[in-house]
Design a protein around this motif. Sequence first.
Motif, PDB file in Angstrom:
ATOM      1  N   GLY A   1       0.461  -1.702   0.080  1.00 36.09           N
ATOM      2  CA  GLY A   1       0.292   0.297   0.234  1.00 36.09           C
ATOM      3  C   GLY A   1       1.208   1.178   0.056  1.00 36.09           C
ATOM      4  N   ILE A   2       0.472   2.347   0.765  1.00 34.07           N
ATOM      5  CA  ILE A   2       0.251   3.933   0.276  1.00 34.07           C
ATOM      6  C   ILE A   2       2.342   3.773   1.074  1.00 34.07           C
ATOM      7  CG2 ILE A   2       0.896   6.540   1.178  1.00 34.07           C
ATOM      8  CD1 ILE A   2      -0.971   5.401  -1.093  1.00 34.07           C
ATOM      9  N   TYR A   3       2.368   2.933   2.560  1.00 33.81           N
ATOM     10  CA  TYR A   3       3.934   3.011   2.706  1.00 33.81           C
ATOM     11  C   TYR A   3       4.606   1.980   2.284  1.00 33.81           C
ATOM     12  CZ  TYR A   3       1.601   5.402   6.687  1.00 33.81           C
ATOM     13  OH  TYR A   3       0.464   7.080   7.077  1.00 33.81           O
ATOM     14  N   GLY A   4       4.180   1.019   1.576  1.00 33.91           N
ATOM     15  CA  GLY A   4       5.503   0.194   0.535  1.00 33.91           C
ATOM     16  C   GLY A   4       5.060   0.755  -0.604  1.00 33.91           C
ATOM     17  N   SER A   5       5.096  -0.342  -1.680  1.00 28.08           N
ATOM     18  CA  SER A   5       5.488   0.124  -2.892  1.00 28.08           C
ATOM     19  C   SER A   5       4.822   1.246  -3.504  1.00 28.08           C
ATOM     20  CB  SER A   5       5.304  -0.789  -3.909  1.00 28.08           C
ATOM     21  OG  SER A   5       6.398  -2.262  -3.582  1.00 28.08           O
ATOM     22  N   LEU A   6       3.539   1.230  -2.933  1.00 30.28           N
ATOM     23  CA  LEU A   6       2.577   2.406  -3.814  1.00 30.28           C
ATOM     24  C   LEU A   6       2.442   3.893  -3.251  1.00 30.28           C
ATOM     25  CD1 LEU A   6      -0.172  -0.305  -3.891  1.00 30.28           C
ATOM     26  CD2 LEU A   6       0.012   0.852  -5.610  1.00 30.28           C
ATOM     27  N   ASN A   7       3.610   3.802  -2.410  1.00 24.80           N
ATOM     28  CA  ASN A   7       4.521   4.825  -2.343  1.00 24.80           C
ATOM     29  C   ASN A   7       4.122   6.538  -2.674  1.00 24.80           C
ATOM     30  OD1 ASN A   7       6.980   6.272  -2.511  1.00 24.80           O
ATOM     31  ND2 ASN A   7       7.112   4.021  -1.828  1.00 24.80           N
ATOM     32  N   CYS A   8       4.681   5.540  -4.332  1.00 19.50           N
ATOM     33  CA  CYS A   8       4.409   6.818  -5.510  1.00 19.50           C
ATOM     34  C   CYS A   8       3.129   7.105  -5.501  1.00 19.50           C
ATOM     35  CB  CYS A   8       4.050   6.326  -7.050  1.00 19.50           C
ATOM     36  SG  CYS A   8       3.777   4.159  -6.764  1.00 19.50           S
ATOM     37  N   ILE A   9       2.554   6.436  -5.416  1.00 21.04           N
ATOM     38  CA  ILE A   9       0.530   7.571  -5.257  1.00 21.04           C
ATOM     39  C   ILE A   9       0.499   8.882  -4.050  1.00 21.04           C
ATOM     40  CG2 ILE A   9      -2.048   7.495  -4.379  1.00 21.04           C
ATOM     41  CD1 ILE A   9      -1.757   4.519  -4.840  1.00 21.04           C
ATOM     42  N   LEU A  10       1.635   9.334  -3.398  1.00 20.13           N
ATOM     43  CA  LEU A  10       1.727  10.445  -2.393  1.00 20.13           C
ATOM     44  C   LEU A  10       3.038  10.794  -3.246  1.00 20.13           C
ATOM     45  CD1 LEU A  10       0.981   9.803   0.462  1.00 20.13           C
ATOM     46  CD2 LEU A  10      -1.020  10.982  -0.976  1.00 20.13           C
ATOM     47  N   ASN A  11       4.198  10.062  -2.851  1.00 21.41           N
ATOM     48  CA  ASN A  11       5.339  11.002  -3.282  1.00 21.41           C
ATOM     49  C   ASN A  11       5.954  11.419  -4.518  1.00 21.41           C
ATOM     50  OD1 ASN A  11       6.007  10.157  -0.261  1.00 21.41           O
ATOM     51  ND2 ASN A  11       6.819   8.480  -0.672  1.00 21.41           N
ATOM     52  N   ASP A  12       5.099  10.550  -5.577  1.00 24.04           N
ATOM     53  CA  ASP A  12       5.451  10.527  -6.901  1.00 24.04           C
ATOM     54  C   ASP A  12       4.152  10.776  -7.728  1.00 24.04           C
ATOM     55  OD1 ASP A  12       7.436  10.779  -8.918  1.00 24.04           O
ATOM     56  OD2 ASP A  12       6.299   8.706  -9.587  1.00 24.04           O
ATOM     57  N   HIS A  13       3.341  11.653  -7.195  1.00 21.88           N
ATOM     58  CA  HIS A  13       1.695  11.718  -7.966  1.00 21.88           C
ATOM     59  C   HIS A  13       1.481  10.959  -9.053  1.00 21.88           C
ATOM     60  CE1 HIS A  13       3.059  15.783  -5.620  1.00 21.88           C
ATOM     61  NE2 HIS A  13       4.123  15.182  -5.983  1.00 21.88           N
ATOM     62  N   ALA A  14       1.668   9.908  -8.534  1.00 22.61           N
ATOM     63  CA  ALA A  14       1.363   8.702  -9.607  1.00 22.61           C
ATOM     64  C   ALA A  14      -0.147   8.132  -9.778  1.00 22.61           C
ATOM     65  CB  ALA A  14       1.956   7.843  -9.662  1.00 22.61           C
ATOM     66  N   THR A  15      -0.794   8.198 -10.649  1.00 22.38           N
ATOM     67  CA  THR A  15      -1.763   7.912 -10.276  1.00 22.38           C
ATOM     68  C   THR A  15      -1.770   6.071 -11.115  1.00 22.38           C
ATOM     69  OG1 THR A  15      -3.166   9.643 -11.417  1.00 22.38           O
ATOM     70  CG2 THR A  15      -4.103   7.401 -12.113  1.00 22.38           C
ATOM     71  N   VAL A  16      -2.390   5.419 -10.543  1.00 23.20           N
ATOM     72  CA  VAL A  16      -1.795   3.947 -10.547  1.00 23.20           C
ATOM     73  C   VAL A  16      -3.399   2.886 -11.403  1.00 23.20           C
ATOM     74  CG1 VAL A  16      -0.448   3.058  -8.898  1.00 23.20           C
ATOM     75  CG2 VAL A  16      -2.292   2.854  -8.337  1.00 23.20           C
TER      76      VAL A  16
ATOM     77  N   ARG B   1       3.619  -0.869 -14.663  1.00 26.09           N
ATOM     78  CA  ARG B   1       4.417   0.181 -15.167  1.00 26.09           C
ATOM     79  C   ARG B   1       4.694   0.677 -12.883  1.00 26.09           C
ATOM     80  NH1 ARG B   1       4.554   2.427 -19.727  1.00 26.09           N
ATOM     81  NH2 ARG B   1       5.601   4.784 -19.093  1.00 26.09           N
ATOM     82  N   MET B   2       5.038   0.165 -11.987  1.00 19.81           N
ATOM     83  CA  MET B   2       5.065   0.053 -11.208  1.00 19.81           C
ATOM     84  C   MET B   2       6.486   0.416 -11.091  1.00 19.81           C
ATOM     85  SD  MET B   2       2.676   0.486  -9.157  1.00 19.81           S
ATOM     86  CE  MET B   2       3.365   0.333  -7.641  1.00 19.81           C
TER      87      MET B   2
ATOM     88  N   ALA C   1       8.942   0.670  -4.590  1.00 21.53           N
ATOM     89  CA  ALA C   1      10.084   0.096  -3.945  1.00 21.53           C
ATOM     90  C   ALA C   1      11.203   0.998  -3.405  1.00 21.53           C
ATOM     91  CB  ALA C   1      10.182  -1.512  -4.049  1.00 21.53           C
ATOM     92  N   ALA C   2      11.934   1.398  -3.844  1.00 20.32           N
ATOM     93  CA  ALA C   2      13.166   2.494  -3.563  1.00 20.32           C
ATOM     94  C   ALA C   2      12.175   3.326  -2.146  1.00 20.32           C
ATOM     95  CB  ALA C   2      13.482   3.713  -4.834  1.00 20.32           C
TER      96      ALA C   2
END
Length: 414
Positions: free
Chosen positions: A313-328, A384-385, A390-391
Amino acid sequence: MGSNHKSLQAILGAPGVRGKRVTALSKDGLTDFVLSMISKKQELKEPFYVLDLGVVVSLMEKWSRALPLVRPFYAVKCNPDPTFLAALAALGSSFDCASRTEIETVLGLGVSSDRIIFANPCKAESHIKYAASVGVNLTTFDSRDEIEKIRKYHPKCALLIRVKPPDDSGARCPLESKYGALPEEVIPLLQAAQDARLTVSGVSFHIGSGATLAQAYRGAIAEARAVFDTASRLGLPRMHVLNIGGGFTSGPHFGDATSAVKSSLQAYFPKEHGLTIIAEPGRYFAESAFTLVTNIIGKRVRSELREYWINDGIYGSLNCILNDHATVTAKPLADTSNSVNPTCRRVRTYSSTVFGPTCDALDTVLTGYQLPELQVNDWLMFPRMGAYTAAAASNFNGFNMSAVTTHLVYSNPT
């Protein structure tokens, strides 16, 4: 297929890849591969990545065709997966490192120090000392204090003055508030470097991560030309390195970006003898090469709304939604042990919410997303993840995102 085969052989023989299992995919075979993997995970349903080395090969060949005179230094921070780095190294990429750890990681793959730029304008003294000890002799700066640190701890290091681009408003993640010398700061900084007996070899800029306005490159390259001319007027040694930074994506904006870069180089550096041009692409190489696969661990039905919990989720791989403004986006895959339709095609969909596994309500991955009726132990596949995922993952709430495994595949590049 000849060059593709050579590239694959180079990757498979590289340190960091050699000996690992790499599965060849048929055309559009990624879903079949993922289904085969989840059928083996009936007991341990942890999230996992799939890294397609064929995509990496295709992207490198695309870069070489579009920008043959621009040497890519992959931005390690975007995704430091060791196998991915090893594949890029085998394909001839150089590397943009921002810390001692990143330099150590790249050197550990057998990459020579002259293929590394220490592209962090503000470095800890201990990291500068380490760079000096391993022969990483190119770095960026944009302040007097950085000049003084480099003079003390790495006086043999060549410098690139990092300048603020005129426009980075089209970037997904602008950087102008943090880095880059202002126009009125350029002359004092060049003179300070000269007084410190340091060599300023060229100019660096970055129009922002995930850039969408290709013309931003033109303004930044024009700015770099002005700095080259200023250095010449000041009597500094002739500059010979131009670092055009990152901002590149592998999608539809890539063609616009490369056209803008090439036309701008022709306009401002038409006959610059001995000029070395480098770039720092990150998401261009990483984003589309990785697919994330997560397991549904919980479900709640509220009238027509379906709510699901997944184990990333947001605190894992999907942090990109918050930190990178990604649309998944997510593709549902049913639990293959009890489903006759594992790809969930042609079935009714419901407005759905997808939560991550932590107890924080912020940990929400998708809202109002159309999904078929799914069950606990079904799966969601996120394409496209690879970029800034993960970084930047954490182990918040005790969920160990650093333990997510990566499976290697190779599709035939198109």
